[in-house]
Design an enzyme around this catalytic site. Sequence first.
Site, PDB file in Angstrom:
ATOM      1  N   CYS A 113       0.830  -1.201   0.000  1.00 17.92           N
ATOM      2  CA  CYS A 113       0.000   0.000   0.000  1.00 17.92           C
ATOM      3  C   CYS A 113       0.870   1.259   0.000  1.00 17.92           C
ATOM      4  O   CYS A 113       2.032   1.212  -0.419  1.00 17.92           O
ATOM      5  CB  CYS A 113      -0.973  -0.007   1.183  1.00 17.92           C
ATOM      6  SG  CYS A 113      -2.320   1.188   1.025  1.00 17.92           S
ATOM      7  N   ASP A 181      -3.013   1.116  10.275  1.00 22.42           N
ATOM      8  CA  ASP A 181      -4.189   1.958  10.521  1.00 22.42           C
ATOM      9  C   ASP A 181      -4.579   1.910  11.980  1.00 22.42           C
ATOM     10  O   ASP A 181      -5.126   2.868  12.524  1.00 22.42           O
ATOM     11  CB  ASP A 181      -5.352   1.523   9.631  1.00 22.42           C
ATOM     12  CG  ASP A 181      -5.088   1.987   8.220  1.00 22.42           C
ATOM     13  OD1 ASP A 181      -4.408   1.271   7.485  1.00 22.42           O
ATOM     14  OD2 ASP A 181      -5.499   3.117   7.900  1.00 22.42           O
TER      15      ASP A 181
HETATM   16  C1  RUB Z   1      -3.483   3.091   3.709  1.00 25.17           C
HETATM   17  C2  RUB Z   1      -2.814   2.066   4.563  1.00 25.17           C
HETATM   18  C3  RUB Z   1      -1.538   2.486   5.231  1.00 25.17           C
HETATM   19  C4  RUB Z   1      -1.864   2.987   6.654  1.00 25.17           C
HETATM   20  C5  RUB Z   1      -0.675   3.705   7.267  1.00 25.17           C
HETATM   21  O1  RUB Z   1      -4.788   2.712   3.312  1.00 25.17           O
HETATM   22  O2  RUB Z   1      -3.284   0.972   4.783  1.00 25.17           O
HETATM   23  O3  RUB Z   1      -0.649   1.415   5.324  1.00 25.17           O
HETATM   24  O4  RUB Z   1      -2.960   3.880   6.619  1.00 25.17           O
HETATM   25  O5  RUB Z   1      -0.398   4.869   6.553  1.00 25.17           O
HETATM   26  P1  RUB Z   1      -5.682   3.743   2.445  1.00 25.17           P
HETATM   27  P2  RUB Z   1       0.486   6.047   7.201  1.00 25.17           P
HETATM   28  O6  RUB Z   1      -4.903   4.057   1.196  1.00 25.17           O
HETATM   29  O7  RUB Z   1      -6.938   2.994   2.174  1.00 25.17           O
HETATM   30  O8  RUB Z   1      -5.910   4.972   3.287  1.00 25.17           O
HETATM   31  O9  RUB Z   1       1.786   5.429   7.580  1.00 25.17           O
HETATM   32  O10 RUB Z   1       0.614   7.051   6.087  1.00 25.17           O
HETATM   33  O11 RUB Z   1      -0.259   6.579   8.383  1.00 25.17           O
END
Ligand code: RUB
Length: 279
Positions: A113, A181
């Site tokens: 992701c 998340d």
């Molecule tokens: C994003 C996702 C990321 C976490 C952490 O999912 O799963 O791994 O949110 O991100 P989506 P961060 O694209 O559906 O929002 O490290 O930027 O907080």
Amino acid sequence: MQIHKDKELEKAVEKIKSVKVQGAKEIAIFALKFLKKYAMKHGFGLRFEVASYVLEQTRPTAVVLHNCLEIVKREQKMSTFDKLIKQLETATKRLAKKGAKLIPDGATIMTHCHSGEAVATIKEATKKKDVKVIATLTEPLMQGVKTARELKRAGIDVHLIADSATGFFMRHVDLVMVGADALRVREPKGLVNKIGTFNIALAANYYKKPFYVTANSFKIDKRKKIIIEERPKEGLINIKGIKAYNPAFDITPWKFVTKIINEKEIINPEELVKKYGKD
Ligand code: RUB
């Protein structure tokens, strides 16, 4: 008060819904900036509470915004917004420095992701070391492309792979680094991250590769329950008469996670649950 006619709120929700703003931390910062302006205009009353609730429910799985809003509601001060945004930004810088130390020179890293915190950590490591990255496309919304673009801009050697190829490539990587998340310290316990994370963790476990999670401490999730966001079937595939499931996140049991890196410490999942799972 007609919330459905609240154009400014609708616009903010749309930006999050369309994944223009994505990643738990960025969503929280975006919402906090919006809510600061909103509070300046409308105060901290019912209208503010509804707007906070609507924003939180737009992406209900991630816990950062929820944890920040608990503080905002308690303090009811404009300065709280800036304080929290600063804390979130500083946390990423700090954890990136800590996490970079776990990445050996010459390592190939698999990521999934687009996690701002994982990307920051990988970038930090490349200041002193040579690393390669294998990034999943991350179907169906392809946030992996954003990851690959960012890493390429930073001069990092990166290859995209299909989500279904993670098992195949696992033997060629030295470690996995993903974001989060939510870090569930209550049932259901585990790492909540983009759908497919669990499969990657299983493959990493099979090949005995370290599985690291970069996640600031606002991601510790003490909520009584968690909602796994289910996106419309049409976002996955649109075949008339064929049903589909399209969850956005999964929960990886803690036993498949090697370490969690936050701005304060590098911690084992068992310690995290013990430390934060009580109250
Ligand atoms: C994003 C996702 C990321 C976490 C952490 O999912 O799963 O791994 O949110 O991100 P989506 P961060 O694209 O559906 O929002 O490290 O930027 O907080």
